[in-house]
Write a protein that holds these residues in place. Structure first.
Motif, PDB file in Angstrom:
ATOM      1  N   SER A   1       0.826  -1.199   0.000  1.00 26.32           N
ATOM      2  CA  SER A   1       0.000   0.000   0.000  1.00 26.32           C
ATOM      3  C   SER A   1       0.864   1.254   0.000  1.00 26.32           C
ATOM      4  O   SER A   1       1.943   1.269   0.579  1.00 26.32           O
ATOM      5  CB  SER A   1      -0.872  -0.014   1.247  1.00 26.32           C
ATOM      6  N   HIS A   2       0.388   2.318  -0.686  1.00 22.70           N
ATOM      7  CA  HIS A   2       1.133   3.565  -0.717  1.00 22.70           C
ATOM      8  C   HIS A   2       0.620   4.545   0.313  1.00 22.70           C
ATOM      9  O   HIS A   2       1.190   5.603   0.495  1.00 22.70           O
ATOM     10  CB  HIS A   2       1.014   4.229  -2.086  1.00 22.70           C
TER      11      HIS A   2
ATOM     12  N   MET B   1       1.162  -5.084   5.086  1.00 21.77           N
ATOM     13  CA  MET B   1       1.575  -4.475   3.820  1.00 21.77           C
ATOM     14  C   MET B   1       0.423  -3.715   3.174  1.00 21.77           C
ATOM     15  O   MET B   1       0.629  -2.709   2.497  1.00 21.77           O
ATOM     16  CB  MET B   1       2.042  -5.549   2.838  1.00 21.77           C
ATOM     17  N   ARG B   2      -0.774  -4.217   3.358  1.00 25.35           N
ATOM     18  CA  ARG B   2      -1.920  -3.601   2.667  1.00 25.35           C
ATOM     19  C   ARG B   2      -2.414  -2.365   3.387  1.00 25.35           C
ATOM     20  O   ARG B   2      -3.139  -1.557   2.837  1.00 25.35           O
ATOM     21  CB  ARG B   2      -3.057  -4.606   2.581  1.00 25.35           C
ATOM     22  N   LYS B   3      -2.024  -2.239   4.677  1.00 21.61           N
ATOM     23  CA  LYS B   3      -2.583  -1.130   5.462  1.00 21.61           C
ATOM     24  C   LYS B   3      -1.851   0.172   5.181  1.00 21.61           C
ATOM     25  O   LYS B   3      -0.715   0.181   4.713  1.00 21.61           O
ATOM     26  CB  LYS B   3      -2.475  -1.463   6.948  1.00 21.61           C
ATOM     27  N   GLU B   4      -2.505   1.276   5.525  1.00 21.44           N
ATOM     28  CA  GLU B   4      -1.832   2.561   5.354  1.00 21.44           C
ATOM     29  C   GLU B   4      -0.858   2.773   6.499  1.00 21.44           C
ATOM     30  O   GLU B   4      -0.967   2.163   7.555  1.00 21.44           O
ATOM     31  CB  GLU B   4      -2.848   3.703   5.325  1.00 21.44           C
TER      32      GLU B   4
ATOM     33  N   GLY C   1       1.751  -0.299   9.388  1.00 16.01           N
ATOM     34  CA  GLY C   1       1.679  -0.616   7.962  1.00 16.01           C
ATOM     35  C   GLY C   1       2.917  -1.309   7.441  1.00 16.01           C
ATOM     36  O   GLY C   1       3.501  -2.155   8.099  1.00 16.01           O
ATOM     37  N   ARG C   2       3.318  -0.917   6.212  1.00 13.38           N
ATOM     38  CA  ARG C   2       4.419  -1.620   5.552  1.00 13.38           C
ATOM     39  C   ARG C   2       5.724  -1.484   6.327  1.00 13.38           C
ATOM     40  O   ARG C   2       6.548  -2.402   6.321  1.00 13.38           O
ATOM     41  CB  ARG C   2       4.576  -1.100   4.125  1.00 13.38           C
TER      42      ARG C   2
ATOM     43  N   ALA D   1       5.709  -4.040   8.924  1.00 16.85           N
ATOM     44  CA  ALA D   1       5.895  -5.359   8.321  1.00 16.85           C
ATOM     45  C   ALA D   1       7.369  -5.642   8.097  1.00 16.85           C
ATOM     46  O   ALA D   1       7.851  -6.741   8.382  1.00 16.85           O
ATOM     47  CB  ALA D   1       5.136  -5.432   6.999  1.00 16.85           C
ATOM     48  N   MET D   2       8.119  -4.634   7.615  1.00 22.42           N
ATOM     49  CA  MET D   2       9.540  -4.828   7.376  1.00 22.42           C
ATOM     50  C   MET D   2      10.275  -5.151   8.678  1.00 22.42           C
ATOM     51  O   MET D   2      11.132  -6.036   8.737  1.00 22.42           O
ATOM     52  CB  MET D   2      10.185  -3.576   6.761  1.00 22.42           C
ATOM     53  N   ILE D   3       9.927  -4.394   9.725  1.00 18.79           N
ATOM     54  CA  ILE D   3      10.629  -4.596  10.999  1.00 18.79           C
ATOM     55  C   ILE D   3      10.287  -5.962  11.583  1.00 18.79           C
ATOM     56  O   ILE D   3      11.159  -6.673  12.090  1.00 18.79           O
ATOM     57  CB  ILE D   3      10.265  -3.458  11.968  1.00 18.79           C
ATOM     58  N   GLU D   4       9.015  -6.351  11.470  1.00 24.41           N
ATOM     59  CA  GLU D   4       8.606  -7.664  11.997  1.00 24.41           C
ATOM     60  C   GLU D   4       9.326  -8.777  11.248  1.00 24.41           C
ATOM     61  O   GLU D   4       9.867  -9.698  11.853  1.00 24.41           O
ATOM     62  CB  GLU D   4       7.093  -7.837  11.826  1.00 24.41           C
ATOM     63  N   LEU D   5       9.365  -8.622   9.921  1.00 28.63           N
ATOM     64  CA  LEU D   5      10.019  -9.662   9.127  1.00 28.63           C
ATOM     65  C   LEU D   5      11.499  -9.743   9.488  1.00 28.63           C
ATOM     66  O   LEU D   5      12.069 -10.833   9.612  1.00 28.63           O
ATOM     67  CB  LEU D   5       9.834  -9.359   7.640  1.00 28.63           C
ATOM     68  N   ALA D   6      12.114  -8.572   9.720  1.00 30.75           N
ATOM     69  CA  ALA D   6      13.528  -8.575  10.113  1.00 30.75           C
ATOM     70  C   ALA D   6      13.706  -9.296  11.437  1.00 30.75           C
ATOM     71  O   ALA D   6      14.661 -10.052  11.611  1.00 30.75           O
ATOM     72  CB  ALA D   6      14.050  -7.143  10.213  1.00 30.75           C
TER      73      ALA D   6
END
Lengths: 671, 318
Positions: A555-556, B54-57, B221-222, B225-230
């Motif tokens: 999402s952007h 990822m889909r969230k704002e 949001g995204r 997600a990046m931090i969780e995945l890390a």
């Protein structure tokens, strides 16, 4: 054909001419640009000459000037070691002058800075060139006095006067120790030229005494614990560009003095000399960074962190001594090269960080981190380069601080082959101390950047701050680029250092630039290797690939909102974490033995509306153990000797008579 | 041809790390839930969470700077590169010579450095408390980790992970006191570094006890997600590290054909499952410590690691 040494000696002469010119015109408006511009040009030219000498591997050159003591002259010499340190001095001098072209315009008392700044640079150049004890000590004192004058530039501040006084006392003490060391090296014949000292090998006792005296003399200038007391007072007291020179460059000149005497003049070291230097280095590293963590003044924090880095360098030199004493030249070359590489790296990032602190000081007028915060919004470029400095000094890959610490750790891993038990026990302990200090350094610079540059502004001065001038930014950007370059291409620096280690250790690290992909391989590839360039490329590629992927598929949407505060919208910036509260957990872990820290909570009686108070009591242990007894003893002795001032003439005559009798007795009994 | 194969193995390892990490977390959570007789979410729940995030704002605090937005990518990249340097099912990675074990430790240090900075960026007390406690924990865990690296390197005569793993698999290692101490210390450090019980609780959002979660409280949001995945990858990295150094059996030593690769992959998965079950059992059995007991816990790890190194300096066979 003019020799390189004569060419290099023109540098200090030009600096001194600039100093005199600066004194003459210091109150004119163009003086700042004139002096710093001239200093920049001279340093840049000297840097080019020295770099050419190092790159061309041009061997040695010497010259004797008809100056100094009558009939003997002053000897000067250029070899690999002095060329390397001259490079550090003049590269630092050039970048500092560039910075000062902008920073110096804000100076309130330029006539107290301009004459001494080029003189300071001249002194440091001369120390690295001197080839006899007399010129060495003279240049050393000249460097000390010029920097003392710069520390006293803002002398109306009581704290600065005290810093200047302590600096002067410690500098005299250090020079006294150096004088005695050279006295021992010169021997009964009194040959004060370095060439003669090199061939005359002192006995084990004298060699031990010289080592101790060098640790006192050069160590006090470099800031070894417990001789560091003056450093965190004096370095921050000077104007910021001078702080950068003192912390980033002058401490390296002190290390040059130590290496010159202990590795070059003294001959073969005893194995225990490694233990002494290693232990002092390790303790210095840990205590220095712990003090830095407790500090809330940005410039004092940087000064304490200098002490830590000096500790790392000395620990590595101690390893080199231990390896050299045990005839392990390849390991000694590794440890020695690691130390010199860290010297270079520290001169880059410490100057950069002091420049950043100076930029913060110009734009906000504050050094106290508790009054800063949120500068990343006001000073975007300064905060970016300061962040690079923080990452480099915290020894994080792919920047340069990591490359040199990695080499130090590789040298430590060679040390189980050492035969002596003392070394076998000390080396892993020192390795642990270095690892601890590296981790604490990261904590310290998270604090420095996080409190000063991130968060919300803690004072009105910060909200009015503006980015600093272009000269300062250019100087900082150059240093940040050096930090990255030395980090991703450490092989260049290691190869350039090989003549130095060849001449002093008798061996060198393997050629690095021939390695595929420019990795560095200190021993063998199956054993250990590091490729800063590839690590940097991997991080950059995977970060940008991820960013691309995320922006392509995720999402952007982005919304700005107030920060989440558990239902409270705490608008007061004072509710943020402060420098002191950030360091509190570490103070509780390490403060007990390092500072004898004690926390007392003063709780009001039940029902009382008084606020509860937390009081933290911290001590500088080194100051209390080493300095207070000495000052106490001096006070006591002077108090006693005071009585001698008011004696009658008969008693004076009796004293003189007694003294003569004792002297004759001693002479009669002397074997 | 050989180069292409090695590159393929390297790539396979990099992406398998990425794909396996959420599954590992899901598995640990599932085992923990079953141990307290709950049904628990499905093992693939972490993937669903990541996709949902990822889909969230992104909700960004008003005064968040560029550093706050860059940090998730830096953390992820540094952790992923570090994980790619640790052998999982095969040694002899194409790029293993680019960095050794010390670099892996330092890369994780870089990730933590930026995470702590990001925690302080917005200027709330939670970020500060998390960052300050995180650096306190790191200031003990990192030297302990480096000393563990020293012991392992002294035994194997190298800091290069591939060499270490190959050496550990050879019969000349045997049982050693120093390695035992390093293993205990490494497990303790891994627990602290991954913010697991008893040092930190990954499931809590209670202000006074959290460390890792406090630093990332402002993320959404995204970025989150990046931090969780890390952090998922970090757990996998530590488990891979433990299994390649201390349980090196079945590891494919490079270029021995698809059968060896298959055995390597199967044993690797088995080792991961075993370690995950051990972690879940341990986490269920102990209670979380007070923050100021953590230095004692990590101090013990540091002393064990130092003792192990010291033993090796005294005698190479201990």
């Amino acid at each position: 054909m003019i020799s390189t040494v004569a060419l290099l000696l023109c540098g200090p002469a030009a600096f001194l001419a600039t100093a005199i010119l600066g004194a003459a015109v210091s109150r004119r408006t163009f003086a700042t640009r004139l002096v710093y511009g001239a200093a920049f040009v001279i340093s840049a030219v000297l840097t080019a000459i020295v770099a050419g000498h190092l790159a061309g591997n041009s061997g040695e050159a010497s010259a004797t000037l008809p100056l100094g003591l009558p009939w003997t002259g002053a000897r000067f010499r250029l070899d690999g070691l002095s060329a390397f340190f001259l490079l550090v001095v003049n590269l630092g001098g050039a970048v500092t002058s560039l910075y000062a072209l902008g920073y110096g315009r804000h100076e309130s008392a330029p006539h107290r800075v301009l004459p001494f700044y080029p003189a300071f640079l001249a002194g440091m150049n001369l120390v690295a060139l001197a080839n006899d004890a007399f010129s060495f000590l003279l240049s050393w004192e000249f460097m000390s006095l010029a920097s003392w004058a710069l520390v006293m530039a803002h002398h109306r501040d009581e704290a600065n006067r005290r810093a200047g006084y302590i600096y002067l006392v410690m500098a005299s003490f250090g020079t006294l120790a150096l004088l005695l060391a050279f006295g021992l090296l010169a021997g009964p014949a009194g040959t004060y030229a370095f060439d003669a000292m090199r061939t005359a090998h002192p006995g084990p006792l004298a060699a031990g005494a010289v080592l101790v005296l060098m640790l006192l003399g050069a160590g006090s200038k470099a800031g070894l614990v417990p001789l560091h007391a003056w450093l965190p007072l004096a370095h921050p007291a000077a104007p910021s560009h001078v702080s950068a020179l003192m912390s980033g460059i002058m401490t390296k000149v002190a290390i040059y003095g130590f290496i010159r005497v202990v590795f070059d003049l003294l001959g073969e070291p005893a194995w225990w000399s490694g233990i002494a230097v290693l232990l002092i280095g390790g303790v210095t590293a840990v205590l220095g960074i712990l003090h830095a963590l407790m500090e809330k003044d940005l410039k004092r924090l940087l000064a304490y962190s200098t002490i830590e880095n000096i500790g790392v360098i000395f620990a590595s030199l101690g390893l080199a001594l231990a390896f050299k004493a045990n005839a392990m030249p390849s390991a000694a070359a590794l440890a020695f090269t690691a130390a010199l590489f860290h010297v270079l790296n520290h001169s880059f990032f410490k100057s950069l960080l002091f420049f950043g602190a100076g930029a913060v000081l110009t734009s906000t007028g504050e050094r106290d981190m508790e009054k800063l915060g949120g500068l990343i919004h006001r000073l975007p470029v300064t905060s970016f380069v300061f962040l690079i400095g923080c990452v480099s000094i915290s020894a994080l890959p792919p920047f340069n601080g990591f490359a040199s610490e990695w080499l130090v750790f590789q040298a430590i891993l060679r040390s189980p082959e050492l035969p002596q038990w003392g070394l076998k026990v000390i080396v892993p302990a020192v390795g642990g101390m270095l690892a601890l200090s590296a981790a604490l350094a990261a904590a310290c610079f998270v604090k420095a950047f996080g409190i000063a540059f991130l968060g919300r502004a803690r004072s009105a001065a910060v909200e009015r701050a503006h980015e600093v001038d272009r000269w300062s930014l250019a100087a900082m950007a150059v240093l940040a680029a050096f930090c990255l370059l030395a980090g991703i291409l450490p092989g260049f620096a290691i190869d350039a250092l090989s003549p130095v280690s060849l001449s002093l250790i008798g061996d060198r690290m393997p050629v690095q630039m021939a390695e595929p992909w420019l990795s560095i391989v200190p021993i063998a590839e199956s054993r250990s290797s590091y490729n800063g360039l590839l690590v940097f490329a991997f991080i950059a590629i995977s970060a940008s690939l991820t960013a691309f992927f995320i922006h392509r598929f995720a999402s952007h949407a982005l919304r700005r909102s107030i920060a989440w505060g558990c239902g409270f919208t705490d608008a007061v910036p004072a509710a943020q974490y402060t420098a002191v509260s950030f360091a509190q957990p570490i103070r509780r872990v390490f403060g007990g033995f390092a500072f004898r820290a004690r926390e007392t909570v003063d709780m009001p009686a039940p029902g009382s509306l008084e606020p509860a108070r937390l009081k933290v009591d911290m001590h500088d242990v080194a100051w209390e153990i080493f300095y207070q007894p000495i000052t106490g003893a001096i006070d006591f002795a002077t108090e006693r000797l005071n009585h001698l001032q008011f004696l009658t003439i008969r008693r004076y005559l009796t004293l003189v008579f007694l003294y003569l009798v004792i002297l004759l007795l001693v002479l009669a009994l002397w074997p | 041809m050989a180069v292409i194969l090695e590159l393929a193995i390297q790539g396979a390892q990099m992406f398998s790390v990425l794909l396996l990490a959420p599954l590992l977390i899901g598995f640990v959570r599932k085992v923990k839930a079953r141990l307290v007789r709950r049904q628990g979410p499905s093992v693939i729940q972490p993937y669903r969470d990541l996709v949902r995030l990822m889909r969230k704002e992104v909700v960004l605090a008003d005064n968040a700077s560029w550093l706050f937005r860059v940090t998730p990518f830096l953390i992820f990249a540094a952790t992923w590169v570090a994980a790619a340097l640790v052998p999982t099912f095969a040694t002899g990675l194409e790029f293993s010579w680019a960095a050794d074990l010390i670099v892996v430790v330092a890369l994780l240090g870089s990730a933590r450095f930026f995470q702590a900075l990001a925690g302080m960026d917005v200027g709330t007390s939670f970020g500060g408390i998390g960052a300050s406690r995180e650096v306190m924990i790191a200031s003990l865990a990192e030297p302990a980790m480096l000393l563990i690296v020293f012991s392992v390197a002294l035994v194997a005569g190298a800091t290069q992970l591939s060499t270490v793993a190959a050496f550990m698999g050879s019969p000349e290692v045997g049982l050693r006191v120093s390695l035992g101490m390093s293993l205990i210390a490494l497990v303790m450090v891994a627990i602290a570094e991954n913010a697991r019980i008893p040092v930190d609780n990954p499931a809590t959002h209670l202000e006074l006890t959290m460390v890792h979660e406090a630093m990332i409280l402002e993320y959404s949001g995204r970025h989150l997600a990046m931090i969780e995945l890390a952090s998922f990858i970090k757990l996998l990295l530590y488990m891979s590290l433990i299994s390649c150094v201390f349980l090196p059996w079945g590891l494919d030593s490079g270029g021995t054909g698809p059968k060896a690769l298959a055995i390597g992959a199967a044993t690797y998965l088995g080792k991961l499952a075993m370690l995950a079950i051990l972690l879940a059992v341990f986490e269920t059995a102990v209670a979380k410590m007070r923050v100021f007991r953590v230095p004692d816990f990590l101090g013990a790890a540091l002393m064990l690691a130092l003792l192990g190194t010291l033993l090796l300096f005294v005698s190479r066979s201990l």
